[in-house]
Design a protein around this motif. Structure first.
Motif, mmCIF file in Angstrom:
data_model
loop_
_atom_site.group_PDB
_atom_site.id
_atom_site.type_symbol
_atom_site.label_atom_id
_atom_site.label_comp_id
_atom_site.label_asym_id
_atom_site.label_seq_id
_atom_site.Cartn_x
_atom_site.Cartn_y
_atom_site.Cartn_z
ATOM 1 N N THR A 58 0.898 -1.285 0.116
ATOM 2 C CA THR A 58 0.013 0.033 0.088
ATOM 3 C C THR A 58 1.075 1.070 -0.039
ATOM 4 N N VAL A 59 1.959 1.219 0.905
ATOM 5 C CA VAL A 59 2.956 2.461 0.815
ATOM 6 C C VAL A 59 3.495 2.528 -0.481
ATOM 7 N N MET A 60 4.016 1.366 -1.099
ATOM 8 C CA MET A 60 4.528 1.464 -2.284
ATOM 9 C C MET A 60 3.519 2.046 -3.354
ATOM 10 N N THR A 61 2.329 1.796 -3.314
ATOM 11 C CA THR A 61 1.389 2.283 -4.483
ATOM 12 C C THR A 61 1.270 3.778 -4.105
ATOM 13 N N GLU A 62 1.194 3.926 -2.578
ATOM 14 C CA GLU A 62 0.873 5.582 -2.497
ATOM 15 C C GLU A 62 2.005 6.412 -2.981
ATOM 16 N N LYS A 63 3.364 5.921 -2.876
ATOM 17 C CA LYS A 63 4.542 6.477 -3.139
ATOM 18 C C LYS A 63 4.699 6.626 -4.808
ATOM 19 N N ALA A 64 4.162 5.758 -5.425
ATOM 20 C CA ALA A 64 4.071 5.501 -6.876
ATOM 21 C C ALA A 64 3.407 6.633 -7.502
ATOM 22 N N ALA A 65 1.947 6.737 -6.853
ATOM 23 C CA ALA A 65 0.975 7.584 -7.324
ATOM 24 C C ALA A 65 1.284 9.140 -7.073
ATOM 25 N N SER A 66 2.193 9.239 -5.756
ATOM 26 C CA SER A 66 2.306 10.747 -5.501
ATOM 27 C C SER A 66 3.606 11.361 -6.330
ATOM 28 N N LYS A 67 4.111 10.541 -7.264
ATOM 29 C CA LYS A 67 5.354 11.148 -8.193
ATOM 30 C C LYS A 67 4.718 11.834 -9.297
#
Length: 67
Positions: A58-67
């Protein structure tokens, strides 16, 4: 084994998260094998590991989406 907090994970970089995910998946596989061969009876630990894996993803997805 204490569960990881999402905000602790958010402070890690992408490489750190990948490493954490790899370690969790290895631990999960190892625990599944131990339970299958009756070497370990703590099936609740499986649930905790699965949730930790999901938390990292989930955190990885959040980081990817915030780029």
């Amino acid at each position: 084994e204490s569960k990881m907090k999402a905000n602790e994970l958010r402070s890690k970089d992408a490489a750190g998260l990948e490493k954490e995910l790899g370690e969790l998946r290895k631990a999960h596989f190892s625990l599944r094998m131990q339970i299958a061969t009756q070497q370990n009876s703590d099936s609740a630990q499986l649930k905790r590991l699965r949730r930790d894996i999901a938390r990292v993803q989930t955190v990885m997805t959040e980081k990817a989406a915030s780029k």
